[in-house]
Scaffold this motif. Structure first.
Motif, mmCIF file in Angstrom:
data_model
loop_
_atom_site.group_PDB
_atom_site.id
_atom_site.type_symbol
_atom_site.label_atom_id
_atom_site.label_comp_id
_atom_site.label_asym_id
_atom_site.label_seq_id
_atom_site.Cartn_x
_atom_site.Cartn_y
_atom_site.Cartn_z
ATOM 1 N N VAL A 249 -1.705 3.299 5.502
ATOM 2 C CA VAL A 249 -2.023 2.629 4.232
ATOM 3 C C VAL A 249 -0.766 2.225 3.466
ATOM 4 C CG1 VAL A 249 -3.048 2.964 1.932
ATOM 5 C CG2 VAL A 249 -4.328 3.621 3.977
ATOM 6 N N HIS A 250 0.205 3.137 3.342
ATOM 7 C CA HIS A 250 1.404 2.788 2.572
ATOM 8 C C HIS A 250 2.657 3.360 3.228
ATOM 9 C CE1 HIS A 250 1.910 6.856 1.005
ATOM 10 N NE2 HIS A 250 0.619 6.887 0.785
ATOM 11 N N PRO A 251 3.823 2.778 2.945
ATOM 12 C CA PRO A 251 5.075 3.283 3.525
ATOM 13 C C PRO A 251 5.343 4.731 3.124
ATOM 14 C CG PRO A 251 5.401 1.112 2.562
ATOM 15 C CD PRO A 251 4.050 1.579 2.111
ATOM 16 N N ALA A 252 6.051 5.422 3.994
ATOM 17 C CA ALA A 252 6.494 6.791 3.722
ATOM 18 C C ALA A 252 7.833 6.976 4.423
ATOM 19 C CB ALA A 252 5.455 7.796 4.224
ATOM 20 N N ALA A 253 8.439 8.127 4.195
ATOM 21 C CA ALA A 253 9.763 8.392 4.770
ATOM 22 C C ALA A 253 9.774 8.129 6.271
ATOM 23 C CB ALA A 253 10.166 9.835 4.485
ATOM 24 N N GLY A 254 10.672 7.281 6.697
ATOM 25 C CA GLY A 254 10.806 6.977 8.119
ATOM 26 C C GLY A 254 9.832 5.935 8.636
ATOM 27 N N ASN A 255 8.970 5.431 7.760
ATOM 28 C CA ASN A 255 7.958 4.455 8.193
ATOM 29 C C ASN A 255 7.719 3.450 7.069
ATOM 30 O OD1 ASN A 255 5.868 3.204 9.621
ATOM 31 N ND2 ASN A 255 4.323 4.567 8.748
ATOM 32 N N TYR A 256 8.609 2.470 6.974
ATOM 33 C CA TYR A 256 8.554 1.548 5.847
ATOM 34 C C TYR A 256 8.010 0.164 6.201
ATOM 35 C CZ TYR A 256 11.291 5.041 3.356
ATOM 36 O OH TYR A 256 11.708 6.213 2.767
ATOM 37 N N THR A 257 7.539 -0.015 7.426
ATOM 38 C CA THR A 257 7.027 -1.328 7.819
ATOM 39 C C THR A 257 5.675 -1.205 8.522
ATOM 40 O OG1 THR A 257 8.142 -1.230 9.977
ATOM 41 C CG2 THR A 257 9.374 -2.232 8.159
ATOM 42 N N GLY A 258 4.971 -2.328 8.590
ATOM 43 C CA GLY A 258 3.714 -2.384 9.328
ATOM 44 C C GLY A 258 2.528 -1.752 8.642
ATOM 45 N N THR A 259 2.661 -1.409 7.365
ATOM 46 C CA THR A 259 1.568 -0.742 6.655
ATOM 47 C C THR A 259 0.686 -1.761 5.918
ATOM 48 O OG1 THR A 259 2.641 -0.435 4.492
ATOM 49 C CG2 THR A 259 3.185 1.164 6.227
ATOM 50 N N LEU A 260 -0.423 -1.255 5.410
ATOM 51 C CA LEU A 260 -1.328 -2.103 4.622
ATOM 52 C C LEU A 260 -0.614 -2.659 3.386
ATOM 53 C CD1 LEU A 260 -4.221 -3.201 4.145
ATOM 54 C CD2 LEU A 260 -4.698 -1.094 2.880
ATOM 55 N N VAL A 261 0.208 -1.831 2.762
ATOM 56 C CA VAL A 261 0.961 -2.286 1.586
ATOM 57 C C VAL A 261 1.893 -3.441 1.945
ATOM 58 C CG1 VAL A 261 2.849 -1.642 0.018
ATOM 59 C CG2 VAL A 261 0.800 -0.231 0.158
ATOM 60 N N ASN A 262 2.591 -3.342 3.067
ATOM 61 C CA ASN A 262 3.466 -4.446 3.502
ATOM 62 C C ASN A 262 2.672 -5.740 3.651
ATOM 63 O OD1 ASN A 262 4.785 -1.848 5.195
ATOM 64 N ND2 ASN A 262 6.260 -3.144 4.153
ATOM 65 N N ALA A 263 1.468 -5.627 4.231
ATOM 66 C CA ALA A 263 0.618 -6.801 4.426
ATOM 67 C C ALA A 263 0.121 -7.358 3.093
ATOM 68 C CB ALA A 263 -0.574 -6.434 5.321
ATOM 69 N N LEU A 264 -0.280 -6.474 2.183
ATOM 70 C CA LEU A 264 -0.809 -6.916 0.887
ATOM 71 C C LEU A 264 0.258 -7.579 0.027
ATOM 72 C CD1 LEU A 264 -3.165 -3.926 0.019
ATOM 73 C CD2 LEU A 264 -3.861 -6.282 0.461
ATOM 74 N N LEU A 265 1.490 -7.103 0.122
ATOM 75 C CA LEU A 265 2.576 -7.717 -0.655
ATOM 76 C C LEU A 265 2.770 -9.180 -0.272
ATOM 77 C CD1 LEU A 265 5.204 -4.815 -0.704
ATOM 78 C CD2 LEU A 265 3.916 -5.703 -2.658
ATOM 79 N N LYS A 266 2.423 -9.522 0.939
ATOM 80 C CA LYS A 266 2.509 -10.915 1.396
ATOM 81 C C LYS A 266 1.318 -11.728 0.914
ATOM 82 C CE LYS A 266 4.452 -14.066 4.179
ATOM 83 N NZ LYS A 266 5.840 -14.541 4.030
ATOM 84 N N LYS A 267 0.139 -11.073 0.858
ATOM 85 C CA LYS A 267 -1.103 -11.794 0.533
ATOM 86 C C LYS A 267 -1.346 -11.912 -0.971
ATOM 87 C CE LYS A 267 -2.438 -11.569 4.985
ATOM 88 N NZ LYS A 267 -2.490 -12.721 5.876
ATOM 89 N N CYS A 268 -0.925 -10.896 -1.737
ATOM 90 C CA CYS A 268 -1.260 -10.838 -3.162
ATOM 91 C C CYS A 268 -0.035 -11.108 -4.033
ATOM 92 C CB CYS A 268 -1.827 -9.463 -3.521
ATOM 93 S SG CYS A 268 -3.258 -8.977 -2.537
ATOM 94 N N LYS A 269 -0.245 -11.812 -5.136
ATOM 95 C CA LYS A 269 0.858 -12.118 -6.055
ATOM 96 C C LYS A 269 1.325 -10.875 -6.796
ATOM 97 C CE LYS A 269 -0.279 -16.984 -6.836
ATOM 98 N NZ LYS A 269 -0.743 -17.994 -7.817
ATOM 99 N N SER A 270 0.384 -9.943 -7.056
ATOM 100 C CA SER A 270 0.769 -8.729 -7.774
ATOM 101 C C SER A 270 -0.106 -7.563 -7.348
ATOM 102 C CB SER A 270 0.624 -8.938 -9.289
ATOM 103 O OG SER A 270 -0.737 -9.123 -9.633
ATOM 104 N N LEU A 271 0.464 -6.353 -7.459
ATOM 105 C CA LEU A 271 -0.254 -5.105 -7.239
ATOM 106 C C LEU A 271 0.133 -4.167 -8.370
ATOM 107 C CD1 LEU A 271 0.366 -4.645 -3.399
ATOM 108 C CD2 LEU A 271 -1.786 -5.335 -4.464
ATOM 109 N N SER A 272 -0.729 -3.224 -8.722
ATOM 110 C CA SER A 272 -0.416 -2.319 -9.831
ATOM 111 C C SER A 272 0.837 -1.512 -9.529
ATOM 112 C CB SER A 272 -1.595 -1.374 -10.100
ATOM 113 O OG SER A 272 -1.663 -0.366 -9.129
ATOM 114 N N GLY A 273 1.569 -1.165 -10.586
ATOM 115 C CA GLY A 273 2.840 -0.461 -10.409
ATOM 116 C C GLY A 273 2.784 1.019 -10.708
ATOM 117 N N ILE A 274 1.597 1.551 -10.984
ATOM 118 C CA ILE A 274 1.477 2.948 -11.404
ATOM 119 C C ILE A 274 2.047 3.919 -10.376
ATOM 120 C CG2 ILE A 274 -0.241 4.786 -11.779
ATOM 121 C CD1 ILE A 274 -1.827 2.818 -13.458
ATOM 122 N N ASN A 275 1.807 3.662 -9.104
ATOM 123 C CA ASN A 275 2.272 4.584 -8.067
ATOM 124 C C ASN A 275 3.674 4.288 -7.568
ATOM 125 O OD1 ASN A 275 0.294 6.513 -7.876
ATOM 126 N ND2 ASN A 275 -0.915 5.405 -6.377
#
Length: 305
Positions: A101-127
């Motif tokens: 679902v999201h990047p973590a230590a040692g795994n910063y690519t290929g996640t859902l978040v990486n894909a969404l950052l390309k598709k969506c103009k903005s995502l919430s910044g709380i986390n």
């Protein structure tokens, strides 16, 4: 500059562990994260350092210092994802099995978040940078429906719905063995395994976890079930079903050591997700069909007599 919070303990919270208390009070922070802050002396009680197992006393003053998230640049990646719905506030996706679902230590690519950052103009910044928009998660090898917040208003609203257990979350799972009962409720607390710290387990001092299940179809040595989450603890369905002697097929952590079917992880799919839209107040519900590997396995089991 770090953020800070202050809590004063009232009568109803007396005797509760401080890490459990704070994980309930701070919606977007896990118990393990709170324990780490306690170790780092970022959480103090009555101006004194404390421990995660400290039992709260009446009128204790708890001060929490929340450090700024580590500044990391998470790259947008052109990864094909199945978007079920999107508006200015939320995006609902059907996550494939095998995607983190999201990047973590040692795994910063290929996640859902990486894909969404390309598709969506903005995502919430709380986390923070690592988990933008992520209100809830499903495991890497669990497929299915997930809602992501595109702004902080939506994030806070959805997080509150999850905390209040008002989000409708229904899963389909395939278990080992034949489940005898047509319906059942598993109400057992879940926490970190006392020895194997990467595993969760049913433990006495864990957080309350409730799973309602019903049998959809029985096979010779397996059972297809529907599981509805009342709470949403880490690995909840996997731990609960294993605790009654019916671990999920393909589960590499809680399942059988010898697996008959060569799966890439547990046979678990987040089928349905329902929530109240954070801006309109309208109830919305989304479903995703079982992935092909899952339906193929069901057909195979139907032929075994």
């Amino acid at each position: 500059m770090s953020d800070g919070k202050i809590f004063i303990v009232n009568q109803e919270d007396v005797g509760m562990r401080i890490d459990v208390f704070l994980s309930d009070k701070i919606v977007d922070m896990s118990r393990s994260r709170i324990q780490k802050l306690i170790e780092e002396e970022k959480i103090i009680v009555n101006d004194k350092i404390t421990k995660s197992n400290y039992k709260l006393r009446l009128n204790d003053v708890i001060k929490v210092e929340i450090p700024e998230p580590v500044k990391l640049e998470i790259q947008a990646e052109d990864i094909d994802i199945d978007i079920l719905y999107e508006d200015d506030d939320v995006v609902v996706v059907n996550k494939p099995q095998g995607m983190v679902v999201h990047p973590a230590a040692g795994n910063y690519t290929g996640t859902l978040v990486n894909a969404l950052l390309k598709k969506c103009k903005s995502l919430s910044g709380i986390n923070g940078v690592i988990r933008p928009g992520i209100v809830h998660r499903i495991d890497k090898d669990t497929s299915g429906v997930l809602v992501v917040a595109k702004n902080d208003l939506a994030h806070q609203n959805l997080a509150e719905q999850i905390k209040e257990h008002s989000v409708n979350r229904i899963y389909i799972a395939l278990t080992e063995g034949v489940v005898k009962e047509d319906y059942g409720t598993i109400d057992k607390p879940i926490g970190r395994h006392p020895v194997l710290r990467k595993k969760m387990a049913v433990v006495e001092n864990g957080r309350r976890a409730v799973t309602h299940f019903k049998v959809l179809e029985r096979f010779k040595e397996n059972t297809l079930i529907q599981a509805k989450l009342e709470t949403g603890r880490t690995h909840q369905i996997r731990v609960h079903m294993a605790s009654i002697g019916h671990p999920l097929v393909g589960d590499p952590v809680y399942g059988y050591k010898k697996q008959k079917y060569k799966l890439q992880g547990q046979a678990l799919h987040a089928k349905t997700l329902g929530f109240v839209h954070p801006r309109t107040g309208e109830y919305m519900e989304f479903s995703a069909e079982l992935p092909e590997y899952f339906t193929d396995l069901i057909e195979k089991l139907r032929k075994i007599t």
